[in-house]
Every structure is written in C-alpha cells, then in structure tokens.
Design a protein around this motif. Sequence first.
Motif, mmCIF file in Angstrom:
data_model
loop_
_atom_site.group_PDB
_atom_site.id
_atom_site.type_symbol
_atom_site.label_atom_id
_atom_site.label_comp_id
_atom_site.label_asym_id
_atom_site.label_seq_id
_atom_site.Cartn_x
_atom_site.Cartn_y
_atom_site.Cartn_z
ATOM 1 N N ASN A 108 -16.231 -3.571 22.688
ATOM 2 C CA ASN A 108 -14.805 -3.887 22.725
ATOM 3 C C ASN A 108 -14.132 -3.607 21.394
ATOM 4 O OD1 ASN A 108 -14.988 -4.664 25.353
ATOM 5 N ND2 ASN A 108 -15.149 -6.851 24.900
ATOM 6 N N ASN A 109 -14.905 -3.651 20.352
ATOM 7 C CA ASN A 109 -14.350 -3.341 19.036
ATOM 8 C C ASN A 109 -14.393 -1.854 18.750
ATOM 9 O OD1 ASN A 109 -13.399 -5.567 17.155
ATOM 10 N ND2 ASN A 109 -15.086 -6.503 18.268
ATOM 11 N N ILE A 120 -11.854 -2.724 -0.332
ATOM 12 C CA ILE A 120 -10.402 -2.846 -0.472
ATOM 13 C C ILE A 120 -9.713 -1.630 0.147
ATOM 14 C CG2 ILE A 120 -8.499 -2.912 -2.129
ATOM 15 C CD1 ILE A 120 -10.161 -4.653 -3.910
ATOM 16 N N ASN A 176 -10.651 -7.694 9.007
ATOM 17 C CA ASN A 176 -11.992 -7.479 8.442
ATOM 18 C C ASN A 176 -12.125 -8.301 7.167
ATOM 19 O OD1 ASN A 176 -12.586 -3.939 9.109
ATOM 20 N ND2 ASN A 176 -12.716 -5.738 10.390
ATOM 21 N N ASN A 231 -10.746 -0.004 2.487
ATOM 22 C CA ASN A 231 -10.886 -0.129 3.932
ATOM 23 C C ASN A 231 -10.060 -1.274 4.476
ATOM 24 O OD1 ASN A 231 -12.788 1.706 5.485
ATOM 25 N ND2 ASN A 231 -13.802 1.450 3.512
ATOM 26 N N MET A 232 -9.193 -1.799 3.601
ATOM 27 C CA MET A 232 -8.184 -2.750 4.067
ATOM 28 C C MET A 232 -8.740 -4.074 4.526
ATOM 29 S SD MET A 232 -5.145 -0.881 4.558
ATOM 30 C CE MET A 232 -4.973 0.587 3.587
ATOM 31 N N LYS A 254 -4.555 -3.993 14.671
ATOM 32 C CA LYS A 254 -4.613 -4.056 13.221
ATOM 33 C C LYS A 254 -3.487 -3.247 12.594
ATOM 34 C CE LYS A 254 -9.537 -4.667 13.366
ATOM 35 N NZ LYS A 254 -10.868 -4.126 13.127
ATOM 36 N N LEU A 255 -3.281 -2.053 13.119
ATOM 37 C CA LEU A 255 -2.272 -1.184 12.531
ATOM 38 C C LEU A 255 -0.898 -1.825 12.635
ATOM 39 C CD1 LEU A 255 -1.681 1.450 11.175
ATOM 40 C CD2 LEU A 255 -1.323 2.480 13.413
ATOM 41 N N ARG A 280 -2.848 -5.755 9.187
ATOM 42 C CA ARG A 280 -4.005 -6.458 8.656
ATOM 43 C C ARG A 280 -5.214 -5.967 9.415
ATOM 44 N NH1 ARG A 280 -3.387 -12.092 11.618
ATOM 45 N NH2 ARG A 280 -5.147 -12.572 10.293
ATOM 46 N N SER A 281 -6.358 -5.995 8.745
ATOM 47 C CA SER A 281 -7.518 -5.345 9.350
ATOM 48 C C SER A 281 -8.362 -6.311 10.155
ATOM 49 C CB SER A 281 -8.383 -4.727 8.258
ATOM 50 O OG SER A 281 -8.973 -5.742 7.481
ATOM 51 N N LEU A 313 -6.824 5.086 14.655
ATOM 52 C CA LEU A 313 -5.972 5.015 15.842
ATOM 53 C C LEU A 313 -5.585 6.415 16.297
ATOM 54 C CD1 LEU A 313 -4.501 3.280 17.840
ATOM 55 C CD2 LEU A 313 -2.531 3.271 16.325
ATOM 56 N N PRO A 339 -7.486 3.896 6.631
ATOM 57 C CA PRO A 339 -8.507 4.209 7.638
ATOM 58 C C PRO A 339 -8.133 3.716 9.031
ATOM 59 C CG PRO A 339 -9.270 2.508 6.121
ATOM 60 C CD PRO A 339 -7.986 3.031 5.566
ATOM 61 N N ILE A 340 -7.385 2.638 9.082
ATOM 62 C CA ILE A 340 -7.049 2.106 10.403
ATOM 63 C C ILE A 340 -6.125 3.044 11.157
ATOM 64 C CG2 ILE A 340 -5.928 0.186 11.578
ATOM 65 C CD1 ILE A 340 -6.922 -1.602 9.334
ATOM 66 N N HIS A 389 0.820 -1.194 0.000
ATOM 67 C CA HIS A 389 0.000 0.000 0.000
ATOM 68 C C HIS A 389 0.860 1.253 0.000
ATOM 69 C CE1 HIS A 389 -4.233 -1.010 0.267
ATOM 70 N NE2 HIS A 389 -3.826 -2.147 0.790
ATOM 71 N N PRO A 401 -8.458 -3.342 19.270
ATOM 72 C CA PRO A 401 -8.302 -4.023 17.991
ATOM 73 C C PRO A 401 -7.729 -3.124 16.907
ATOM 74 C CG PRO A 401 -10.610 -3.632 18.518
ATOM 75 C CD PRO A 401 -9.826 -3.262 19.725
ATOM 76 N N ILE A 402 -7.994 -1.853 16.999
ATOM 77 C CA ILE A 402 -7.512 -0.955 15.944
ATOM 78 C C ILE A 402 -5.996 -0.862 15.982
ATOM 79 C CG2 ILE A 402 -7.565 1.416 15.120
ATOM 80 C CD1 ILE A 402 -10.428 1.544 16.136
ATOM 81 N N ALA A 403 -5.457 -0.701 17.166
ATOM 82 C CA ALA A 403 -3.999 -0.637 17.284
ATOM 83 C C ALA A 403 -3.370 -1.945 16.824
ATOM 84 C CB ALA A 403 -3.610 -0.349 18.729
ATOM 85 N N GLN A 463 -14.026 -9.485 11.638
ATOM 86 C CA GLN A 463 -15.265 -8.737 11.533
ATOM 87 C C GLN A 463 -15.744 -8.821 10.089
ATOM 88 O OE1 GLN A 463 -14.734 -5.317 14.929
ATOM 89 N NE2 GLN A 463 -14.429 -4.824 12.808
ATOM 90 N N VAL A 464 -17.023 -8.710 9.936
ATOM 91 C CA VAL A 464 -17.600 -8.881 8.610
ATOM 92 C C VAL A 464 -18.243 -7.571 8.166
ATOM 93 C CG1 VAL A 464 -19.238 -10.188 7.245
ATOM 94 C CG2 VAL A 464 -18.059 -11.289 9.133
ATOM 95 N N GLN A 498 -18.533 2.829 8.973
ATOM 96 C CA GLN A 498 -18.762 1.442 8.618
ATOM 97 C C GLN A 498 -19.790 0.872 9.571
ATOM 98 O OE1 GLN A 498 -14.437 0.146 6.808
ATOM 99 N NE2 GLN A 498 -15.036 -0.515 8.836
ATOM 100 N N LEU A 520 -21.288 -2.422 11.470
ATOM 101 C CA LEU A 520 -21.114 -3.804 11.901
ATOM 102 C C LEU A 520 -22.442 -4.303 12.430
ATOM 103 C CD1 LEU A 520 -17.715 -3.507 13.813
ATOM 104 C CD2 LEU A 520 -18.147 -4.093 11.425
#
Lengths: 342, 342
Positions: A115-116, B114, B63, B116-117, B55-56, B60-61, A56, A51-52, A3, B51-53, B93-94, A93, A95
């Motif tokens: 938590n998410n 995509i 998601n 949105n990773m 992921k970063l 990977r997300s 953060l 976006p992530i 990316h 979860p965001i941290a 997450q979906v 987004q 969920l």
Amino acid sequence: MKHVTIKDVAKRLNVSVSTVSRAFNDKYDIRKDTKELILKTAKEMGYHPNPIAKKLSQNRSLNIGVVIPEIINEYYSEVIIALQEFLIYKGYQVLVMQSDENGEQELKNVKTLINNMVDGLIIAPTTGNSNMDFYRQRINDGYPIVFLNRVDDSAPGSKVIFNNEKWSFFATEHLIRQNLNKIYHFSGYLDMCVSQERIQGFKKAMNKHKISKENYKIIEAGLLPEEGMEVIEDLIFHHDIPDAIFCVNDMVALGAIKKLKDNGYRVPEDVAVVGFTETRMAELVSPQLSSVKQPTYDMAKKAGELLLRHIEDENAPAETIIMNGEFTIRKSSVKNSSAGYL
Amino acid sequence: MKHVTIKDVAKRLNVSVSTVSRAFNDKYDIRKDTKELILKTAKEMGYHPNPIAKKLSQNRSLNIGVVIPEIINEYYSEVIIALQEFLIYKGYQVLVMQSDENGEQELKNVKTLINNMVDGLIIAPTTGNSNMDFYRQRINDGYPIVFLNRVDDSAPGSKVIFNNEKWSFFATEHLIRQNLNKIYHFSGYLDMCVSQERIQGFKKAMNKHKISKENYKIIEAGLLPEEGMEVIEDLIFHHDIPDAIFCVNDMVALGAIKKLKDNGYRVPEDVAVVGFTETRMAELVSPQLSSVKQPTYDMAKKAGELLLRHIEDENAPAETIIMNGEFTIRKSSVKNSSAGYL
DNA sequence: TTGTAGGCGTTATCAC
DNA sequence: GTGATAACGCCTACAA
C-alpha cells in the motif's frame, strides 16, 4: 527553511522548468554549458530535487520493502546492512519491517508495504511459510518479489538460499569422523524448510556412514537459546547424554552448552557441540564454537540485485541462487585434539 | 495491476473527488451515510490512498529518519524495533541509516535523510559527537531533531539519555562493598560522553569509599570484545591483575572474561567482572554476567514521542529526559556467595 | 453538505 | 535545444 524548487531555479536563470529538469536528468538533449550553468546555480541556491514529487510524476516510489523475521538476530541485522548499502547506492530507499516470527504479522507487513507503493519486496518468510499462496499470486501478477533464505526450491519466483543440506552434512560428518557413538541433532522448528534441509543433511551423513538408528536422534528444539536449554535439560533428566550435538544454530548451541556446563558436563570432553549460521559469539565463548558460516552479506546483496533486475525488466526470468558457506572447526567439537582437527 | 485512484471511486459513485477525499479524512463535514457508502465501495474497489500524492500535497513526507551508530548491536536493534512499532502506528514510515561509528558517515546520512524530506530526525550520534554544530544550526532553524543516548546534558534541543553516572556508581559500589582491593574500569572511547559519564560514576564511588588512587585504574578499552581482550592481555603480560573489573559494556566484559579464562584465571574467584547495557548474552555465558540494564525500548519510544511533539508543534519546548535502569547481580561479580549477594 | 478548481514539485509530450 | 503544458493523485480553500 522553505525548500528551493525547480521553479525558483528556472526563474533565477530565466529558463523554463523543463530545462532545469533536463539538466538534472541526463536522458534529454541539452546544451552542455546551459546544463553546467543550471547545475552550478542550483547548487548555490541549495536546490535538491524533491524526491516525493519525482515519485509521483514517475509513478514509482523508489522504495524497496524488506520483510524479515527479527532484527535482533545477527543474521538479519547483516542482511539489512547489506541491503541498505546496496539499494541506497542504487537510488532506492529501504523500508524494513519485522514479523516477529509470526505469519499474520508478516502478511500485514507485506500489505502495508504494498500500500505504500514499494517498487518491490525482499522477503525472508517466517516459520511455516504460511503466506506462500498470497505471494505466488502477486508474483504471477508481475509484482517484483525476491525471497531470501527461509524458503526452498519450490518457492515461486526468484530467491537466494543457502545450501543447508550440504553444510549440515559436512558438520555432521566432522562429528562422525571422530568415532563418536551417539550424535544428536537439535533441530529448528519442524515447519521451517531450513530446519528440514539441515535435518536432511544430518540424516544423509548418518546413512553414508551407516550409523544405526539407535545411535542418533533428531530432537526439535527451535531457534532460541532457551529452547536449546530445555532440550538438553530434558536429556540430562533422562540420563540420555549424547557424545556430540549438532545444533540448528549458534543460539541453540550456546543454550545447550550453558546447561551442560551448569550440570557438570565438559564441552567438548564429555559432549562435543557444533552450531550453524555463525554468529560473532562463536569466537567469544569458551570453548569457542564450531559453526557453519553463511555468506550473509553476499546473499543479501544478491537478493537486492535480483530484485532490481525484476523491477527494471518485468520479463526477467525467475532465478534461484544457492550459496555455499564454510565450516570452521573450533574447540567445542573436537574431543581429542591430537586427532589433527585443530 | 493498475492502482485504483480517488477519481475511480468518485466516478463510480457520481460524487466529486473532494467528497471521497473527505470521507477518508475525518476533519471535514460529510454526511455520515455518504461517508460510509464511499468507504464501503472504496474498499470493494480495492482503493488505498496513494501516500506519495498525499505527501506531496501536504508538503510533508510522513517519514522519520533514524540515524544510529550500528545495527549489529543489540541496543540499537531494540531501538529500531521500538521506534518502528511506535511510529508506524502513528502513521509514519521509518528510514534507518547507520553510521558505522563514523562522524562523516553520520553527517552524510543526516543530509541524505533531510534531502529525502523526512519530517524529523532521531539521532544517536557516533563517537566524538563531531557534528553537533551542524545539528545545533538545524535545531535553531526549527528542524525537529531528537537525540537518543550518546549525548549529554549540553546537547541542543530535546534528548533522551540514560543516567550513566548513577548506575555506573552503583555497579562500582557493588564491587567495593565486597572489600576488593584493586578495582579497574575498562572504559569506552574517551571521546564518547557516555564513557565519560560512566567514568565519573566509577570515580565518585571510589571517592565516596575513600579508595586511594593506587588501588584503582581507568583504562580506555572501547566498545568491542576485541578491545576488552587487548586490555586484559596487556595487564596479564605485566602481571597486573585486579580483583575486579567494571567494564563499559557487556561486549568488553565478555572479551575480558574470555582472555582471563584462557589464561587460567577464574571468574569471579580470581577476578570479578561487571558489564553494562545488558545484552541477551549476559545470562547465556558462564559465569552469568552482572550488568546494568537500560530501558532501551522505553527510551526509544520516548524519543519518538518527543519528536512527534516537535513535528506537530514547532513551539514545543526542548526537553531532556534522563532515564534510569536496573542493576542485576549475577555470578560473574560475586566472589564469595556467602556474602549474601546472590 | 457537496462540488469546483488550483496547487504540491516533478516529468514528459508536444510544439516551436 | 528550449518552452508550454498536461499529467501524477491527493488536499483544501472557496463557492454553491
């Protein structure tokens, strides 16, 4: 497939990352032409802000959690569609989690979503509203929650609900006006406030028209076709056939109609039937089903708007929005078409 | 309501953040009792990993993007449920987006996801499969994509599909075996491969039983009840009533049945009708509708499993899973019940 | 087995 | 108007 990041763009143009960042976020001063240059080359390079990372650094997820009883239910399918459309457009987004009409599952879902790090929640509680204390607590803590349907006036915080009593009253009155003697109401689970409100409307109509208690009954059915079937089968067994049935929803009505027909009763000639929360099946079955239509899409969108208001302004006052629908009379509920109802 | 972080826990216990991190991620060495202590106090403090941290830092997300034609469609509602259950259980997450049976919208959705990773995509393409070149490109680049339904063997990458031809053949044969003369197929949109496969099955049965071309027809209907209605109304207008109709899905079948009844035809006595992709309505209408049931839940879950395999191992080979269903014969398609079909 | 420190891609607060 | 730089919360070499 690596990316492209903000750094790559900055390096390419010999500017700092902050400048690039500014180009993508309108809120800071930046010279117009540098901005345009950055945007242009960023596009060329195939750069998209991650976006992530954004989440953060801003400490918000830009995620909204939606908790519904069941996806396989036209009403909630529409709710999801409306919410998705609106919230994605607003940069969020969505969920979605379903609770299977189970309070514990619902609480689990809500906790998972919290938590998410969702920025807020839209909840259509399941039967029994068993988690209200938990929600009240969160709302008092300032957590943005909006309820949709399935709660009554007394629920804490903001909510968007349907005027069940009023439209249940209208539907019932439509039956009464045909001079039908015995009118039964197949209600939803008694521990759902939605059921209670529809029962209230039914009773109110009975009282207004001075129908004596021997001539109406309220029988708990549920929400599923099978439950409508069971109730009507029981009535048939006891030779207790009403002239009309007002059902808590279309599914129960369809179940009842099915079993009536199977047992040789004609609808509406022998028994008139009315549904509620109109589904797409209403027009597809024979006879077509009279039903009360809810403004599902608008209700959901309103809930989304309310939630964003709470997210953006933590002092926004709690609001209760009560919506109205429309009652469509079709063949299933008109015994004598010369009566001018159709 | 400030969130407890890994630092808070570390400080409280006078250990380093990495130790706390390790306690939460089984893959590193850590003494058992320190791990337990950390887990315990973390719980007390109300700590949840952000979860965001995560992921970063892991790039990977966690998601998964799911793109479907329409949520208001029992089949895809079930798909979502199955996918949610499985993927959430696996820590993902979906994100669901619907394309409204529109190829451009579908492409937009995919690009949004995509950007949105999402770590991978499950796609049920819309009519026309117009974006296959784009998908092929992504798959060649190593992007994890699994197709579900709505594609045929020729689609690139991994996919889970239903054996439409086979079950369409069975359904058709069931009608032929009743010695019915004129059998029509109301097909889906001709540019859907699913429609084509079901047409193939229909034709194959005709050929096997040496039915001459004058005695069958294939008419493009679509996927909606209204489209089934239109086709049958046209036939009625031209006094061209078949003995049996095999429909591309239950909705078209229900539409056809409705209009047949409205015009005084009896089902199945005058016209036998069979549906496909069984819905909950099949058992609820009169007469109950014969239909082919797809293992929707399993198909979706399989797609989820395949996708995770591709995400976890970029060299995992592409796989095509073809699933089978079951054909349930009900009243709508049996003209003479003494024939022993019911 | 544990601690240190750099990095993930942004935003935001300073200087300049 | 622009550039450094410290967060954001976590993971993970590497060192100890």
